[in-house]
Design a protein around this motif. Structure first.
Motif, PDB file in Angstrom:
ATOM      1  N   LYS A  36      11.847  -2.430   7.068  1.00 29.60           N
ATOM      2  CA  LYS A  36      11.272  -3.642   7.648  1.00 29.60           C
ATOM      3  C   LYS A  36      11.803  -4.885   6.929  1.00 29.60           C
ATOM      4  CE  LYS A  36       6.946  -1.989   9.664  1.00 29.60           C
ATOM      5  NZ  LYS A  36       7.256  -0.550   9.570  1.00 29.60           N
ATOM      6  N   LYS A  37      12.116  -5.887   7.707  1.00 27.77           N
ATOM      7  CA  LYS A  37      12.448  -7.187   7.149  1.00 27.77           C
ATOM      8  C   LYS A  37      11.181  -7.807   6.557  1.00 27.77           C
ATOM      9  CE  LYS A  37      16.132  -8.216  10.482  1.00 27.77           C
ATOM     10  NZ  LYS A  37      16.587  -9.175  11.537  1.00 27.77           N
ATOM     11  N   THR A 112      15.146  -4.720  -1.216  1.00 26.95           N
ATOM     12  CA  THR A 112      15.213  -5.999  -0.517  1.00 26.95           C
ATOM     13  C   THR A 112      14.899  -7.125  -1.483  1.00 26.95           C
ATOM     14  OG1 THR A 112      14.341  -4.847   1.441  1.00 26.95           O
ATOM     15  CG2 THR A 112      14.418  -7.250   1.529  1.00 26.95           C
ATOM     16  N   SER A 113      15.637  -8.196  -1.367  1.00 21.90           N
ATOM     17  CA  SER A 113      15.343  -9.378  -2.180  1.00 21.90           C
ATOM     18  C   SER A 113      15.596 -10.627  -1.353  1.00 21.90           C
ATOM     19  CB  SER A 113      16.208  -9.417  -3.446  1.00 21.90           C
ATOM     20  OG  SER A 113      17.580  -9.526  -3.115  1.00 21.90           O
ATOM     21  N   ILE A 114      14.826 -11.670  -1.642  1.00 22.02           N
ATOM     22  CA  ILE A 114      15.018 -12.962  -0.994  1.00 22.02           C
ATOM     23  C   ILE A 114      15.466 -13.941  -2.072  1.00 22.02           C
ATOM     24  CG2 ILE A 114      13.936 -14.848   0.277  1.00 22.02           C
ATOM     25  CD1 ILE A 114      11.962 -12.883   1.413  1.00 22.02           C
ATOM     26  N   PHE A 187      10.453   8.468   3.471  1.00 20.52           N
ATOM     27  CA  PHE A 187       9.811   8.549   2.167  1.00 20.52           C
ATOM     28  C   PHE A 187       9.174   7.212   1.844  1.00 20.52           C
ATOM     29  CE2 PHE A 187      13.999   6.995   0.878  1.00 20.52           C
ATOM     30  CZ  PHE A 187      13.704   6.072  -0.101  1.00 20.52           C
ATOM     31  N   LYS A 188       8.200   7.269   0.954  1.00 18.65           N
ATOM     32  CA  LYS A 188       7.438   6.066   0.606  1.00 18.65           C
ATOM     33  C   LYS A 188       8.277   5.141  -0.261  1.00 18.65           C
ATOM     34  CE  LYS A 188       2.905   8.305   0.832  1.00 18.65           C
ATOM     35  NZ  LYS A 188       1.667   8.665   0.079  1.00 18.65           N
ATOM     36  N   THR A 189       8.162   3.855   0.021  1.00 16.59           N
ATOM     37  CA  THR A 189       8.890   2.857  -0.740  1.00 16.59           C
ATOM     38  C   THR A 189       8.086   1.558  -0.731  1.00 16.59           C
ATOM     39  OG1 THR A 189      11.019   1.721  -0.954  1.00 16.59           O
ATOM     40  CG2 THR A 189      10.221   2.104   1.270  1.00 16.59           C
ATOM     41  N   LEU A 209       5.086  -7.937  -2.681  1.00 14.72           N
ATOM     42  CA  LEU A 209       5.583  -6.572  -2.563  1.00 14.72           C
ATOM     43  C   LEU A 209       4.476  -5.696  -2.005  1.00 14.72           C
ATOM     44  CD1 LEU A 209       8.351  -5.316  -3.345  1.00 14.72           C
ATOM     45  CD2 LEU A 209       7.243  -4.435  -5.405  1.00 14.72           C
ATOM     46  N   VAL A 210       4.778  -4.968  -0.919  1.00 21.56           N
ATOM     47  CA  VAL A 210       3.780  -4.105  -0.289  1.00 21.56           C
ATOM     48  C   VAL A 210       4.352  -2.700  -0.129  1.00 21.56           C
ATOM     49  CG1 VAL A 210       2.674  -6.001   0.961  1.00 21.56           C
ATOM     50  CG2 VAL A 210       4.539  -4.746   2.047  1.00 21.56           C
ATOM     51  N   ASN A 211       3.471  -1.729   0.013  1.00 24.55           N
ATOM     52  CA  ASN A 211       3.887  -0.345   0.241  1.00 24.55           C
ATOM     53  C   ASN A 211       4.387  -0.176   1.673  1.00 24.55           C
ATOM     54  OD1 ASN A 211       3.167   0.536  -2.357  1.00 24.55           O
ATOM     55  ND2 ASN A 211       1.037   0.788  -1.747  1.00 24.55           N
ATOM     56  N   ASP A 212       5.394   0.671   1.838  1.00 21.97           N
ATOM     57  CA  ASP A 212       5.960   0.896   3.164  1.00 21.97           C
ATOM     58  C   ASP A 212       6.702   2.228   3.151  1.00 21.97           C
ATOM     59  OD1 ASP A 212       6.228   0.010   5.810  1.00 21.97           O
ATOM     60  OD2 ASP A 212       8.262  -0.691   5.431  1.00 21.97           O
ATOM     61  N   THR A 213       7.404   2.554   4.234  1.00 22.78           N
ATOM     62  CA  THR A 213       8.249   3.742   4.294  1.00 22.78           C
ATOM     63  C   THR A 213       9.648   3.351   4.769  1.00 22.78           C
ATOM     64  OG1 THR A 213       7.570   4.250   6.565  1.00 22.78           O
ATOM     65  CG2 THR A 213       6.338   5.312   4.787  1.00 22.78           C
ATOM     66  N   ALA A 214      10.641   4.111   4.335  1.00 21.00           N
ATOM     67  CA  ALA A 214      12.004   3.985   4.840  1.00 21.00           C
ATOM     68  C   ALA A 214      12.299   5.227   5.672  1.00 21.00           C
ATOM     69  CB  ALA A 214      12.992   3.860   3.684  1.00 21.00           C
ATOM     70  N   ASP A 215      12.841   5.033   6.858  1.00 22.62           N
ATOM     71  CA  ASP A 215      13.114   6.137   7.785  1.00 22.62           C
ATOM     72  C   ASP A 215      14.616   6.392   7.858  1.00 22.62           C
ATOM     73  OD1 ASP A 215      10.346   6.270   8.491  1.00 22.62           O
ATOM     74  OD2 ASP A 215      10.654   4.572   9.840  1.00 22.62           O
ATOM     75  N   TYR A 216      15.013   7.646   7.680  1.00 19.05           N
ATOM     76  CA  TYR A 216      16.418   8.033   7.662  1.00 19.05           C
ATOM     77  C   TYR A 216      16.745   8.902   8.880  1.00 19.05           C
ATOM     78  CZ  TYR A 216      16.942   6.531   2.795  1.00 19.05           C
ATOM     79  OH  TYR A 216      16.995   5.791   1.647  1.00 19.05           O
ATOM     80  N   PHE A 217      17.961   8.726   9.389  1.00 19.72           N
ATOM     81  CA  PHE A 217      18.493   9.583  10.450  1.00 19.72           C
ATOM     82  C   PHE A 217      19.964   9.790  10.126  1.00 19.72           C
ATOM     83  CE2 PHE A 217      19.343  10.163  15.252  1.00 19.72           C
ATOM     84  CZ  PHE A 217      19.113  11.530  15.138  1.00 19.72           C
ATOM     85  N   LEU A 218      20.283  10.895   9.450  1.00 18.29           N
ATOM     86  CA  LEU A 218      21.617  11.116   8.885  1.00 18.29           C
ATOM     87  C   LEU A 218      22.354  12.223   9.614  1.00 18.29           C
ATOM     88  CD1 LEU A 218      20.836  10.940   5.055  1.00 18.29           C
ATOM     89  CD2 LEU A 218      21.372   9.074   6.637  1.00 18.29           C
TER      90      LEU A 218
END
Length: 223
Positions: A36-37, A112-114, A187-189, A209-218
């Motif tokens: 997520k952005k 991610t960094s701004i 996985f959680k990130t 900074l908030v909890n989220d997930t990253a979704d992979y499709f490899l």
């Protein structure tokens, strides 16, 4: 007397998915990471853009008894890197799911960094553009302060980092053939959140900074 014997052709036996895995070498050749952005909207990143070049020719070999090896290709990140690292694996759920664990370490993640506001007075391209002018009432009646929000020069960056000893359990495996298979997992990130009052504009708080997930499709391809 003439005797005619009919020969029935033997049916072709399709190898099991486990044997297909064991018969090939497998390398990650594509895929996406969905994160997520800061505004909360999903964005798809090309996975191969976020791995170190020295990992691009690494590959997997699935051995018998559910052991496997992750091989370092010809491009080593460090001259002292071992030729391979052991891991364990298994197919289950009618061969629709796969575990890769206890030494598996081929997955990269992104952070991610701004970057803070900045003025580039010497650059002519891209042209600095003032996106928003926000008015605020001052303490003096009838006087309004104007704050300029410089959206176009606020830079969002994604940086890669390897996940050592990444244990992958219950990844969905699809499009399985002797040429390729694809895996989906999450996985959680954490991620940066700039929604609400955390946009970093004047009179707002900085992103959090908030909890989220990253979704992979490899995609894994054989060679």
């Amino acid at each position: 007397m003439v005797i005619i014997a009919a020969c029935n052709p033997q049916p072709e036996v399709t190898p099991s998915k486990e044997n297909m895995l064991r018969s090939k070498k497998w390398r990650i050749t594509g895929g996406t990471i969905t994160v997520k952005k800061p505004n909360g909207v999903d964005t798809n990143l090309k996975y191969l853009d976020y791995i170190d070049t020295c990992y691009s020719d690494d590959y997997l070999k699935f051995d018998s008894m559910y052991f496997g090896k992750s091989y370092t290709g010809s491009q080593k990140c460090n001259a002292a890197d071992p030729e391979f690292q052991n891991f364990k694996w298994r197919l289950f759920n009618n061969d629709k799911s796969i575990d890769l664990y206890d030494g598996f370490n081929m997955i990269f993640a992104v952070t991610t960094s701004i970057e803070p506001y900045r003025f580039e007075t010497l650059a002519t391209s891209p042209e600095i553009k003032l996106d928003t002018i926000v008015g605020r009432l001052d303490t003096i009646p009838g006087f309004i302060k104007q704050f300029i929000v410089l959206d176009t020069i606020r830079e969002l960056r994604y940086k890669r980092y390897p996940i050592p000893n990444f244990d992958l359990y219950g990844a969905e495996i699809t499009e399985f053939s002797q040429l390729l298979f694809k895996v989906k997992f999450s996985f959680k990130t954490t991620r940066i959140d700039s929604t609400g009052f955390h946009a970093g504009a004047p009179n707002n708080f900085e992103p959090i900074l908030v909890n989220d997930t990253a979704d992979y499709f490899l995609t894994f391809s054989s060679f």
